[in-house]
Design an enzyme around this catalytic site. Structure first.
Site, PDB file in Angstrom:
ATOM      1  N   ASP A 278       0.226 -10.737 -14.271  1.00 62.91           N
ATOM      2  CA  ASP A 278      -0.097 -10.916 -15.679  1.00 62.91           C
ATOM      3  C   ASP A 278      -0.188 -12.403 -16.012  1.00 62.91           C
ATOM      4  OD1 ASP A 278      -0.302  -9.708 -18.423  1.00 62.91           O
ATOM      5  OD2 ASP A 278       1.486 -10.930 -18.755  1.00 62.91           O
TER       6      ASP A 278
ATOM      7  N   GLU B 191       4.280 -11.728   5.283  1.00 61.78           N
ATOM      8  CA  GLU B 191       5.373 -11.342   6.173  1.00 61.78           C
ATOM      9  C   GLU B 191       5.495  -9.825   6.281  1.00 61.78           C
ATOM     10  OE1 GLU B 191       8.994 -12.989   4.758  1.00 61.78           O
ATOM     11  OE2 GLU B 191       8.227 -15.054   4.680  1.00 61.78           O
TER      12      GLU B 191
END
Length: 560
Positions: free
Chosen positions: A226, A275
Site C-alpha cells: 500500500d 530467500e
C-alpha cells in the site's frame, strides 16, 4: 448457491502445482478480495476470513491464479483496516491467526496463491509505537519513528509545512502534550488516525523486515504494498508552494511521493523474499506521474509487479487505449517486468459505472449513468484487458457486472474521506457494498445477519446463483475468458502486440495466431474475420470472410 468449508487436507499434487509453476506471476490473473464485503461466516454483517475460505472453490472454478486480500490486521478501522494497530494479528472482526492459516492452506490445496496487503507508509494512531511517542513527549526517541515537528508561528500554532492530506485538510495534526499544553505536530498524508512512519529511522526498517518474515513463514505467496510510492519524504520536508495539491497527484513528483529513496527499501525487501521458495512476489501500489517512473519499482532487484493506474484511468477510446498500451509495454520491456492491467479496485468507482457515464468525470463518479451501456462496455473492456500481455487484476464482483451503488444514504457511509471536506470525493463505499451470492436471503447469500453496507434492491438478480449456467451472463463470460486465456498459448505472458489496421474507433492486435478486436464506438463496424471465433462479449455475425462487430464489443479469434 452455498459452499461449505473445506475440511480435507491439502492434496500433495495441488500444493506442488502452487509451488512449482515457474514465473507464475508474469501472466497471473489475480482476484482482489475486500474481506469485509466478500462473505460473512458468522452472521454479524461483516465479511471475515472464514467466509473467504468457504468461497475459495468458487474462485478456483472462476479460473484465477491468486487471491489478494485487502487488510485484515488488528485495527481501529478508521480507514477500513489501512490503519494497522498490530501487523502480526488478525482483527477479531475478521477472525484469528488460525483462520488465516487455514485460509492459506486451503487456498494452496486448491492451487490458489494468497497475497496479503502490507501498509508500510503509516500505522494506526493506536499502534504501540505511536502511543508511546505521545506519552513520552517532545524529545523522546519514540517520536523519531514518526514525523513530529514543532509548528510555525509565534506559538507554534501553524503546521510545519503546507502539505495537504489526501483525505482533505492539512497533512498535520497538533498534539496535546502530557502536561496538557498544545505541542508538536505529526505528519499524516491520509487520516489523522494514520501517522506516517519516518523511514529514515532504522527501527522502522527493522520492524518491517520482521513483519515480512512473519507472514512469509505463515505461507503467504506475496505482498501488495500500500502507498508503495510513499514512505520516503524529501529531505527537510519542504513546502510544496501550492494549494489544491490533489490536482497535482499523478502529474508531478511530490516531496512526499515517488522519492528515489524508496527503491533502496525495496532492494532490501527483495533479498528477503528471494530467500523463500515458491516464487513469492511483491506488487506495488505506486501512483506515479508516468508509467516510465512506475517501471523504476519493478527493476530486476526490486518488486515484481506494479499496478498500472494509467490504464485504469483510460477512457473507453481506441486511440487512448492504444497509446497507454504501447507506453506500458515500452516502459516495462527494458526492466524485464510484466505489464499489469486493472479496471477496478476498492478505491475507484466500478468500471461498469464509469463506462456508463461520459468520459472525463474521473475515477470516482456519483452518477449511475446508462446501466446497459456501462455493462456492455465493461464486458468488452474485460476481454480486451485479458488479451493483453502480462498479468491482470479482477476486483471482487466485477465478474458479476456489478455497478457502483451510487445512492447510499449519507448516514451509512464509512469512507473517512467523506467526512473531510476538501479531500478525495469520499464515495468509495459504493464499490465496497457486499457482493450477492444468492437470489434471496437477508443479504443475498453474503451472510445470515444482513450486511454492513445496504445492498440495493435487485442485487439478487446479479448474484452468482442467478448468473451461473446462464450462457449470456457476465459471470459465465469471465469463466470462459479465463479458461480460454489459460489454454491458449499465445495469451498470458509477453511484452508486445502487433497492431492491425482497423476502422477508426477500433482496437485490433495480433499475438501469434490470436487476434483481438475491440470496437469502442457506438456503432457496428465491419472487420475481416480473423479465423475461428474463440469468444465475444456480444453477438457478432460473419459472412464472406467479414465480421460485423456490434457497438462496444470485443472479439477473440484464433487462426490455429
Amino acid at each position: 448457491m452455498s459452499q461449505q468449508p473445506s475440511a480435507a487436507p491439502a492434496p500433495t499434487s495441488a500444493v506442488a502445482t502452487v509451488s512449482e509453476r515457474h514465473d507464475w506471476w508474469r501472466d497471473a490473473v489475480i482476484y482482489q478480495v475486500y474481506p469485509r464485503s466478500f462473505a460473512d461466516s458468522n452472521g454479524d454483517g461483516m465479511g471475515d476470513l472464514e467466509g473467504v475460505r468457504t468461497r475459495l472453490p468458487y474462485l478456483r472454478d472462476l479460473g484465477v491464479d491468486a487471491v489478494w486480500l485487502s487488510p485484515f490486521y488488528a485495527s481501529p478501522q478508521a480507514d477500513a483496516g489501512y490503519d494497522v494497530a498490530d501487523y502480526r494479528a488478525v482483527d477479531p472482526m475478521f477472525g484469528t491467526l488460525l483462520d488465516a492459516d487455514a485460509l492459506i492452506r486451503d487456498a494452496h490445496a486448491l492451487g490458489l496463491r494468497i497475497i496479503v496487503d502490507l501498509v508500510p507508509n503509516h500505522s494506526s494512531d493506536q499502534y504501540e509505537w505511536f502511543k508511546r511517542a505521545l506519552a513520552e513527549g517532545p524529545g523522546s526517541p519514540s517520536r523519531d519513528r514518526y514525523h513530529f515537528r514543532p509548528g510555525k508561528g509565534k506559538n507554534g500554532e501553524l503546521p510545519p509545512n503546507d502539505w495537504e492530506s489526501i483525505f482533505g485538510g492539512p497533512a498535520w495534526t497538533r498534539v496535546t502534550e502530557p502536561d496538557g499544553t498544545p505541542g508538536e505536530w505529526y505528519l499524516h498524508l491520509f487520516a489523522p488516525e494514520q501517522p506516517d512512519f519516518n523511514w529514515e529511522h532504522p527501527a522502522v526498517g527493522d520492524e518491517f523486515r520482521s513483519i515480512l518474515r512473519f507472514w512469509l513463514d505463515m505461507g503467504v505467496d506475496g505482498f501488495r504494498i500500500d502507498v508503495a510510492h510513499g514512505m520516503v519524504k524529501a529531505e527537510g520536508l519542504p513546502d510544496l508552494g501550492s494549494h489544491e495539491q490533489l490536482k497535482l497527484l499523478g502529474n508531478d513528483v511530490m516531496p512526499f511521493f515517488d522519492q528515489d529513496g524508496v527503491h533502496e527499501i525495496y532492494r532490501q525487501w527483495r533479498r528477503i523474499l528471494d530467500e523463500y521458495s515458491g516464487e513469492r512476489i511483491f506488487v506495488a501500489e505506486a501512483w506515479t506521474p508516468t508509467v516510465e517512473r512506475t517501471a523504476n519499482y519493478v527493476r530486476p532487484d526490486e518488486l515484481h509487479q506494479a499496478f498500472n493506474f494509467q490504464y485504469l484511468g483510460t477512457h473507453w477510446d481506441a486511440e487512448e487505449l492504444r497509446t497507454v498500451i504501447d507506453r506500458t509495454l515500452d516502459a516495462m520491456r527494458p526492466v524485464g517486468a510484466p505489464a499489469t492491467w486493472v479496471l477496478s479496485n476498492h478505491d475507484v468507482t466500478r468500471h461498469a459505472t464509469r463506462f456508463a457515464n461520459p468520459a472525463g468525470l474521473g475515477t470516482q463518479i456519483r452518477l449511475a449513468g446508462d446501466r446497459a451501456l456501462g455493462l456492455r462496455r465493461a464486458r468488452a473492456a474485460t476481454l480486451l484487458m485479458l488479451a493483453l500481455p502480462g498479468s491482470a487484476y479482477v476486483y471482487q464482483g466485477e465478474e458479476l457486472g456489478l455497478p457502483d451503488v451510487v445512492d447510499l444514504p449519507d448516514e451509512v457511509r464509512q469512507d473517512p474521506a467523506y467526512f473531510r471536506g476538501a479531500g478525495q470525493d469520499g464515495f468509495r463505499d459504493g464499490c465496497r457494498v457486499p457482493i450477492p451470492w444468492t437470489r434471496e436471503g437477508s443479504s443475498y447469500g453474503f451472510g445470515d445477519g444482513g450486511s454492513w453496507l445496504p445492498q440495493p434492491a435487485g442485487w439478487g438478480e446479479l448474484s452468482v446463483e442467478a448468473q451461473t449456467g446462464e450462457p449470456d451472463s457476465t459471470l459465465e463470460l469471465y469463466r470462459e475468458a479465463l479458461a480460454v486465456r489459460r489454454s491458449t498459448a499465445d495469451l498470458g505472458a509477453g511484452d508486445a502486440v502487433e497492431w492491425l489496421r482497423a476502422p477508426e474507433g477500433v482496437v485490433a492486435f495480433r499475438r501469434g495466431d490470436f487476434v483481438c478486436v475491440a470496437n469502442t464506438t457506438g456503432e457496428s463496424v465491419a472487420v475481416p474475420a480473423h479465423g475461428r471465433v474463440l469468444l465475444a462479449s456480444g453477438e457478432i455475425t460473419e459472412a464472406a470472410g467479414e465480421a460485423k462487430v456490434p457497438a462496444d464489443t470485443t472479439v477473440w479469434w484464433t487462426r490455429a
